[in-house]
Design a protein around this motif. Structure first.
Motif, PDB file in Angstrom:
ATOM      1  N   THR A  22      11.871   5.061   3.000  1.00  0.00           N
ATOM      2  CA  THR A  22      13.224   5.289   2.472  1.00  0.00           C
ATOM      3  C   THR A  22      13.267   4.942   0.995  1.00  0.00           C
ATOM      4  O   THR A  22      13.816   5.696   0.183  1.00  0.00           O
ATOM      5  N   LYS A  23      12.675   3.813   0.636  1.00  0.00           N
ATOM      6  CA  LYS A  23      12.647   3.387  -0.767  1.00  0.00           C
ATOM      7  C   LYS A  23      11.894   4.411  -1.626  1.00  0.00           C
ATOM      8  O   LYS A  23      12.332   4.747  -2.721  1.00  0.00           O
ATOM      9  N   LYS A  24      10.770   4.920  -1.120  1.00  0.00           N
ATOM     10  CA  LYS A  24      10.004   5.920  -1.870  1.00  0.00           C
ATOM     11  C   LYS A  24      10.814   7.191  -2.085  1.00  0.00           C
ATOM     12  O   LYS A  24      10.772   7.787  -3.158  1.00  0.00           O
ATOM     13  N   ARG A  25      11.545   7.601  -1.048  1.00  0.00           N
ATOM     14  CA  ARG A  25      12.372   8.805  -1.193  1.00  0.00           C
ATOM     15  C   ARG A  25      13.446   8.595  -2.250  1.00  0.00           C
ATOM     16  O   ARG A  25      13.727   9.485  -3.045  1.00  0.00           O
ATOM     17  N   LEU A  26      14.033   7.404  -2.271  1.00  0.00           N
ATOM     18  CA  LEU A  26      15.100   7.125  -3.230  1.00  0.00           C
ATOM     19  C   LEU A  26      14.579   7.008  -4.658  1.00  0.00           C
ATOM     20  O   LEU A  26      15.277   7.314  -5.609  1.00  0.00           O
ATOM     21  N   GLU A  27      13.336   6.549  -4.804  1.00  0.00           N
ATOM     22  CA  GLU A  27      12.771   6.335  -6.138  1.00  0.00           C
ATOM     23  C   GLU A  27      11.818   7.442  -6.565  1.00  0.00           C
ATOM     24  O   GLU A  27      11.130   7.309  -7.568  1.00  0.00           O
ATOM     25  N   LYS A  28      11.788   8.516  -5.821  1.00  0.00           N
ATOM     26  CA  LYS A  28      10.813   9.575  -6.063  1.00  0.00           C
ATOM     27  C   LYS A  28      10.852  10.098  -7.498  1.00  0.00           C
ATOM     28  O   LYS A  28       9.830  10.461  -8.060  1.00  0.00           O
ATOM     29  N   ASN A  29      12.018  10.123  -8.104  1.00  0.00           N
ATOM     30  CA  ASN A  29      12.148  10.703  -9.441  1.00  0.00           C
ATOM     31  C   ASN A  29      11.891   9.719 -10.574  1.00  0.00           C
ATOM     32  O   ASN A  29      11.946  10.099 -11.739  1.00  0.00           O
ATOM     33  N   LYS A  30      11.612   8.467 -10.232  1.00  0.00           N
ATOM     34  CA  LYS A  30      11.325   7.491 -11.286  1.00  0.00           C
ATOM     35  C   LYS A  30       9.932   7.752 -11.851  1.00  0.00           C
ATOM     36  O   LYS A  30       9.048   8.266 -11.174  1.00  0.00           O
ATOM     37  N   THR A  31       9.724   7.367 -13.083  1.00  0.00           N
ATOM     38  CA  THR A  31       8.423   7.585 -13.708  1.00  0.00           C
ATOM     39  C   THR A  31       7.405   6.599 -13.155  1.00  0.00           C
ATOM     40  O   THR A  31       7.751   5.507 -12.722  1.00  0.00           O
ATOM     41  N   GLU A  32       6.153   7.018 -13.166  1.00  0.00           N
ATOM     42  CA  GLU A  32       5.075   6.159 -12.694  1.00  0.00           C
ATOM     43  C   GLU A  32       4.806   5.065 -13.720  1.00  0.00           C
ATOM     44  O   GLU A  32       5.091   5.214 -14.906  1.00  0.00           O
ATOM     45  N   ARG A  33       4.221   3.972 -13.205  1.00  0.00           N
ATOM     46  CA  ARG A  33       3.859   2.868 -14.095  1.00  0.00           C
ATOM     47  C   ARG A  33       2.753   3.324 -15.047  1.00  0.00           C
ATOM     48  O   ARG A  33       1.848   4.057 -14.671  1.00  0.00           O
ATOM     49  N   ARG A  71       0.827  -1.212   0.000  1.00  0.00           N
ATOM     50  CA  ARG A  71       0.000   0.000   0.000  1.00  0.00           C
ATOM     51  C   ARG A  71       0.859   1.259   0.000  1.00  0.00           C
ATOM     52  O   ARG A  71       0.441   2.288  -0.517  1.00  0.00           O
ATOM     53  N   LEU A  72       2.044   1.177   0.558  1.00  0.00           N
ATOM     54  CA  LEU A  72       2.917   2.344   0.578  1.00  0.00           C
ATOM     55  C   LEU A  72       3.631   2.558  -0.747  1.00  0.00           C
ATOM     56  O   LEU A  72       3.794   3.695  -1.183  1.00  0.00           O
ATOM     57  N   VAL A  73       4.065   1.478  -1.400  1.00  0.00           N
ATOM     58  CA  VAL A  73       4.841   1.637  -2.625  1.00  0.00           C
ATOM     59  C   VAL A  73       4.052   1.332  -3.887  1.00  0.00           C
ATOM     60  O   VAL A  73       4.445   1.723  -4.968  1.00  0.00           O
ATOM     61  N   GLY A  74       2.950   0.580  -3.761  1.00  0.00           N
ATOM     62  CA  GLY A  74       2.079   0.315  -4.904  1.00  0.00           C
ATOM     63  C   GLY A  74       2.646  -0.618  -5.947  1.00  0.00           C
ATOM     64  O   GLY A  74       2.168  -0.640  -7.074  1.00  0.00           O
ATOM     65  N   ASP A  75       3.644  -1.401  -5.597  1.00  0.00           N
ATOM     66  CA  ASP A  75       4.283  -2.288  -6.563  1.00  0.00           C
ATOM     67  C   ASP A  75       4.569  -3.629  -5.885  1.00  0.00           C
ATOM     68  O   ASP A  75       5.176  -3.663  -4.822  1.00  0.00           O
TER      69      ASP A  75
END
Length: 187
Positions: free
Chosen positions: A89-100, A43-47
């Protein structure tokens, strides 16, 4: 003894056994809390893949930190805190990745599907999930833990290491933003 036969008070016994090196006791704890941990992460990362990675990393951290676990909080609360921290932490690190994105073929397959009601329900769910993922991280975490996982504000505060008042503030603001973003679905 099967996992389903265990009560929450058995957690203390299992924790003590796991601290003493009993692998079966730790395995039972993992089985008991794996689905909960995965659901919070997802639910936090959606993947799915990221949620699995977070869950595995959380249990690795739990195993390493278990000897120092004093039991000040319930095991489930402690585990939730670890999962949330890893996910944030993972969300902060991947914040700039494009959405699915859904591929054209996926969209065409859904469009030709005969189940209009299921499509509408799935579409609404997608909008709700999108609105949830657009919230600031703490607001999203509070809503997930409080409403989707059914934890009390005190438990959420323990997990996020903040006061109940802060939890209530993030919950109020997050739900207000979601209501505004999803107002068009009210029709």
């Amino acid at each position: 003894m099967a996992v389903a036969d265990l009560s929450p008070r058995d957690d203390k016994q299992l924790i003590e056994q796991a601290k003493d090196g009993d692998r079966d006791a730790f395995r039972i704890l993992m089985q008991r809390y794996m689905k909960q941990a995965y659901n919070v992460a997802h639910r936090l990362v959606g993947d799915h893949d990221s949620a699995e990675d977070i869950t595995q990393e959380a249990f690795i951290k739990v195993h390493a930190a278990l000897p120092g676990f004093r039991g000040d909080a319930e095991f489930g609360t402690w585990l939730h805190r670890i999962v949330v921290n890893i996910a944030l932490t993972k969300k902060r690190l991947e914040k700039n990745k494009t959405e699915r994105h859904v591929s054209f073929d996926d969209a065409r397959e859904v469009a030709t599907n005969d189940h209009h009601d299921a499509l509408v329900t799935n579409e609404r769910q997608a909008h709700v999930e999108q609105a949830l993922h657009e919230l600031p991280t703490l607001q999203r975490a509070v809503i997930i833990l409080r409403h989707l996982n059914g934890l009390s504000t005190k438990q959420v505060g323990d997990i996020l290491q903040c006061s109940e008042g802060t939890v209530k503030t993030h919950l109020f603001r997050g739900l207000k933003k979601m209501k505004t973003r999803l107002a068009y679905l009210q029709s």
